[in-house]
Every structure is written in structure tokens, then in C-alpha cells.
Design an enzyme around this catalytic site. Structure first.
Site, short mmCIF file in Angstrom:
data_model
loop_
_atom_site.label_atom_id
_atom_site.label_comp_id
_atom_site.label_asym_id
_atom_site.label_seq_id
_atom_site.Cartn_x
_atom_site.Cartn_y
_atom_site.Cartn_z
N ASP A 1 -2.10 67.94 -51.57
CA ASP A 1 -0.87 68.33 -52.25
C ASP A 1 -1.08 69.62 -53.04
O ASP A 1 -1.71 69.62 -54.09
CB ASP A 1 -0.42 67.21 -53.20
CG ASP A 1 0.88 67.55 -53.91
OD1 ASP A 1 1.61 68.44 -53.42
OD2 ASP A 1 1.17 66.92 -54.94
N LYS B 1 1.92 55.78 -50.80
CA LYS B 1 2.03 57.23 -50.66
C LYS B 1 0.69 57.78 -50.19
O LYS B 1 -0.36 57.48 -50.78
CB LYS B 1 2.40 57.86 -52.01
CG LYS B 1 2.23 59.39 -52.07
CD LYS B 1 2.34 59.88 -53.51
CE LYS B 1 1.95 61.35 -53.64
NZ LYS B 1 1.94 61.82 -55.04
N ARG C 1 7.77 60.90 -54.23
CA ARG C 1 8.97 60.06 -54.23
C ARG C 1 9.85 60.33 -53.02
O ARG C 1 10.60 59.46 -52.60
CB ARG C 1 9.72 60.25 -55.55
CG ARG C 1 10.29 61.62 -55.77
CD ARG C 1 10.55 61.90 -57.23
NE ARG C 1 9.32 62.16 -57.97
CZ ARG C 1 9.26 62.41 -59.28
NH1 ARG C 1 10.37 62.43 -59.99
NH2 ARG C 1 8.10 62.62 -59.87
N ASP D 1 -4.56 62.40 -53.55
CA ASP D 1 -3.13 62.11 -53.61
C ASP D 1 -2.70 61.14 -52.50
O ASP D 1 -1.53 60.81 -52.39
CB ASP D 1 -2.31 63.40 -53.52
CG ASP D 1 -1.00 63.31 -54.28
OD1 ASP D 1 -0.88 62.45 -55.17
OD2 ASP D 1 -0.09 64.10 -53.99
N GLU E 1 6.97 65.43 -54.55
CA GLU E 1 7.07 65.11 -53.12
C GLU E 1 6.79 63.65 -52.82
O GLU E 1 7.28 63.10 -51.82
CB GLU E 1 6.12 66.01 -52.31
CG GLU E 1 4.68 65.55 -52.19
CD GLU E 1 3.95 65.45 -53.51
OE1 GLU E 1 3.07 64.58 -53.63
OE2 GLU E 1 4.22 66.24 -54.44
N LYS F 1 1.10 74.17 -57.58
CA LYS F 1 0.30 73.76 -58.72
C LYS F 1 -0.60 74.89 -59.19
O LYS F 1 -0.84 75.86 -58.46
CB LYS F 1 -0.58 72.56 -58.34
CG LYS F 1 0.16 71.30 -57.93
CD LYS F 1 -0.82 70.24 -57.47
CE LYS F 1 -0.12 68.97 -57.02
NZ LYS F 1 0.51 68.25 -58.14
N ASP G 1 7.05 69.81 -55.90
CA ASP G 1 5.84 69.07 -56.29
C ASP G 1 6.17 67.62 -56.63
O ASP G 1 5.26 66.83 -56.90
CB ASP G 1 5.14 69.76 -57.46
CG ASP G 1 3.72 69.27 -57.66
OD1 ASP G 1 3.12 68.76 -56.68
OD2 ASP G 1 3.20 69.37 -58.78
#
Length: 470
Positions: A240, A235, A321, A258, A319, A247, A317
Site C-alpha cells: 500500500d 483485507k 474499506r 497491510d 483503500e 504516503k 489511501d
């Protein structure tokens, strides 16, 4: 830092000798030092300036591990750098089996992220002293340790880059540069190719940003032609915000990290190529920027992923996956992978569960899990096995689609893993949630702050020790 291995015990001009001591060897220090002043605890350092000698502690000899020596080597380098000493020699005559570990720790400690500030002082040369009979093997092991350490440092260097400079397109450019240097095959799917291919998860996450997503595919063919590759999937959310499910502002700056799962894959692929391992490996880096805007994907959206699975979006959030769903399905369908290992800074729930001391491990294959745990033991990158109960899959079933992208707070790390498992299907699969360990906010005695490169060395070790018959 230049690395050399020889058997000369005398120091070169301007060279600081580094010796390692367990608590049982305290009396062997050439200058009388009270134990209250220096106990030879693991990683503790004592500089004897007149002797040009740095003493580094290893602690209890009965508890000595490869990680103890790796950290001690790192503490030595960082101590020398702080004191402005450019040349070092590690006396490793008593540790012939741990040459690679010492070299690895030294190179990990040598790295500092100083692209945007005054360059920090670094040790320029390191000499490893071994017994003459151990020279040939030690030189081979030292090279291995250097490659492993610098591969992790590559993951750290790219992982530390800020979101305004590193985004999916520029990450793809960096991956192409690495691929050229290491003679990897590389292809990049841009937003138009992703749309034609039906990569709905990646596209959905990238909708809110002016910087569209990319799927970066790195290939290394070191094994027999036609042998199914090991797929490493990462990933790489370059920043993010959480998207519409935004967030809180507190510590949002850490979301530059991230992308560290993808960076571990990049570092590992570089190391695998440099070591010329006899395996076929494909590295998939799913990259997007998750931003809120009028075009962003929303809670309640239904998204069709690469393998045709429909997902109900509950939380934008969640995201990571979404992009991994496409990449894992691609590894299974298009790469015919022998096994799939994904790495991601996936959930805060994993941080709550494990603290900052280990990554979570989920797997559908006992042999793959055992291989990862064995690699973890060798590299010092801790993994903790986690459950994949059927109830976690029940928790992410949707009333309006096949799956929903979050199952709520209870068991959040486990439901995220259950979500990813469905895209691997019958292919042996493992998921590493590296959210607890992808970065550190304060420097350690053996490692500078920022991205840690966690997973790069682990993946190299896994591929090197891989058996298709396991």
C-alpha cells in the site's frame, strides 16, 4: 519441531529440561540463586548449564494467566534456540489444564522469518512432561495447541513476504496450495470475473497497479448441509503506497504488512480444517495492490460497489474499506452468512487510540461481541470494544453519493467501522482493526519480529466455541 507428550521425568540424552517457577517457588530452584540475580519475573529465564536445566519465571502466582504461561513457553524456546540447544522437555506436571497453551506458545516462538538470510537455529524436538493420569487429555490438548500455533505461523509466513514476490495473483496461488493441503474448497475471482460481477471497490483500488486484484474464496463445510456459514473476511493489500494520496516515505516498507487481515483468515481456515471443527465457514480474502499511476483511481471518483452502493472517493489511501465493502457485501448476499467478522489493518487512528497493545472491536451484535471477547481472553489476543454511534455514520455521508470513503481525522477508526457496517446491513457483524498489533518491529522474548499472525488463533477459538443460538 516434533512434539511428543509423555510422563517420563528423566531427561533424554542431549535434552534440556525446562521448569516454570512463580516468585513463590524461587526457593525450589535446585541451585542457590540470589533473588537479585533472578526473580522469576514473567518470561525471565535462567540457564543452569551443568544441570541442563532452564528455569523460566511466571511471576506472581496470584496473577498467573494462560497468556503468562504461553509467553513463558515462548521465552523458553527462544532462549534455547539462541543457546543452540536442539532438544527440550517442558515439565508441565503442575499445569495439566494449560498443555495446549504451552504447546501453542512454543510453536509461535519457534517461528522465524529467514527466507532470505542464513537459516536460524531451531529447536528440533519438544517433549511435554505430564502426570500419567493426564496423558490422554494432554496429547489431545497438545495437538490442538500445535495446530493453533502453526496456523498463526502460516499467517505470519505469508504476511512477511515482500511485495515484489507476493501480490494478488501469487497470493491466490499460495491460497490454492494451502487449500489443497487442508482439503478446503477454493475459488478465485480474477479481474475479468470481478468486472463482470460488479466488484467496483476491489477494481478501483487495483487500477493503479499492473498486478490486478483478486477475491479469494475458501470454504470449509464441517457443519450440517445448508447451515449458514460463518464468514471470515480479510483485507489483503499486498503493498500500500496510498495511491494518488501517497504516503510519506518514512516506514512505508512496513506496508508489506497491510495484508495481515487476509493472512489471519488464511491461517484460521487452515486451522479450522485441520481441527475438523463442526461448523460451516467461508473465508474471503480481498486482495489488491494500491499504487499511483496514470490509471489509478483518484480523489473525487465515484465508485459503485458490489451491492450497488455508490462511494465518493475522498482519499485513495482509505483503500482497505473499499475492498472490504465488496467482500462483506458478497458474504451477505452470496454466502447468506450467519455472521460476518472482518479483520483489517485499517486505520492509523486505531494505533493512536490503543497503542501497540490491542486491536479495536466494533460490532452490531452483543452476542458476537461477547464471543469475540471470550475468544480473546483465551488466546491472549487483546480486543478493546469501540463505539458505533450514529454520528459516525453521519460523518461519512456524501453530498454526491451514498457514502464517502473517509470522514476526516476525528474518530477516524470509528468512521471507518461505520462505513463497513453499512455493507453488512442486518447480518450480525464485527470488525477488528488490527493495525496496532499486526506486526512488531523488534523481537520480543517470546516472539520474533515481523508479522504476528494476530487474529488467526482468535478466529479458530471463536468458530470452535460458536453457537448459532447465541
Amino acid at each position: 519441531m516434533k512434539l511428543k507428550v509423555d510422563s517420563r521425568t528423566e531427561a533424554d540424552a542431549g535434552e534440556t529440561l525446562v521448569r516454570f517457577f512463580t516468585v513463590a517457588e524461587h526457593a525450589a530452584i535446585p541451585v542457590a540463586v540470589p533473588e537479585l540475580e533472578w526473580t522469576a519475573a514473567p518470561g525471565a529465564t535462567l540457564m543452569l548449564h551443568h544441570e541442563h536445566l532452564l528455569c523460566v519465571g511466571l511471576g506472581d502466582p496470584g496473577k498467573l494467566t494462560t497468556q503468562t504461561l504461553r509467553s513463558a513457553a515462548g521465552a523458553a524456546i527462544r532462549t534455547l534456540q539462541k543457546s543452540g540447544r536442539a532438544k527440550a522437555a517442558f515439565d508441565l506436571r503442575s499445569y495439566p489444564k494449560w498443555i495446549a497453551v504451552a504447546a501453542e506458545g512454543a510453536f509461535l516462538a519457534h517461528y522465524n522469518f529467514d527466507d532470505f538470510k542464513k537459516k536460524s537455529f531451531g529447536v528440533e524436538s519438544l517433549r511435554l512432561i505430564v502426570k500419567e493420569r493426564d496423558l490422554a487429555l494432554a496429547r489431545k490438548e497438545a495437538r490442538h495447541g500445535e495446530i493453533s500455533g502453526t496456523s498463526a505461523n502460516l499467517a505470519r509466513q505469508v504476511g512477511n513476504q515482500p511485495g515484489n514476490l507476493l501480490y494478488p495473483e501469487t497470493l491466490a496461488t499460495e491460497c490454492r496450495r494451502v487449500a489443497r493441503r487442508e482439503k478446503l474448497r477454493v475459488s478465485v475471482l480474477d479481474e475479468k470475473q470481478l468486472e463482470r460481477g460488479g466488484f467496483g471497490g476491489l477494481l478501483a483500488v487495483g487500477l493503479g497497479s499492473k498486478r490486478p486484484p483478486r477475491l479469494i474464496i475458501l470454504r470449509y463445510n464441517g457443519g450440517p448441509p445448508g447451515e449458514p456459514p460463518i464468514a471470515l473476511v480479510g483485507k489483503a493489500i499486498t503493498f500500500d503506497t496510498g495511491g494518488i494520496s501517497i504516503k510519506s516515505a518514512d516506514k512505508m516498507e512496513e506496508m508489506v504488512f497491510d495484508k495481515c487481515g487476509g493472512m489471519a483468515v488464511l491461517g484460521a481456515m487452515a486451522g479450522i480444517a485441520r481441527l475438523k471443527l463442526k461448523r460451516n465457514v467461508v473465508g474471503l480474502i480481498a486482495s489488491a495492490e494500491n499504487m499511483p499511476s496514470a490509471t489509478a483511481y483518484r480523489p473525487g471518483d465515484i465508485v459503485k460497489t458490489y451491492d450497488g452502493t455508490y462511494i465518493e472517493v475522498i482519499n485513495t489511501d482509505a483503500e482497505g474499506r473499499m475492498v472490504l465493502a465488496d467482500a462483506i457485501a458478497y458474504a451477505r448476499k452470496d454466502c447468506d452468512a450467519a455472521a460476518i467478522i472482518d479483520l483489517a489493518t485499517l486505520t492509523g487512528a486505531c494505533v493512536v487510540a490503543l497503542g501497540e497493545y490491542a486491536a479495536g472491536l466494533w460490532s452490531t451484535s452483543d452476542s458476537l461481541k461477547a464471543g469475540l471477547l471470550s475468544a480473546s481472553e483465551k488466546t491472549g489476543e487483546r480486543l478493546w470494544p469501540m463505539p458505533l454511534y450514529d454520528e459516525y455514520t453521519d460523518q461519512i455521508r456524501s453530498d454526491v453519493a451514498a457514502l464517502k470513503n473517509t470522514g476526516g481525522r476525528p474518530g477516524g477508526a470509528c468512521t471507518a467501522a461505520a462505513f463497513l457496517k453499512s455493507f453488512a446491513r442486518d447480518t450480525p457483524w464485527a470488525h477488528l482493526d488490527i493495525a496496532p498489533v499486526a506486526n512488531i518491529t523488534k523481537s520480543r522474548p517470546d516472539l520474533s519480529r515481523g508479522a504476528t499472525g494476530f487474529g488467526a488463533r482468535l478466529l479458530i477459538e471463536l468458530v470452535e466455541s460458536w453457537s448459532y443460538n447465541s
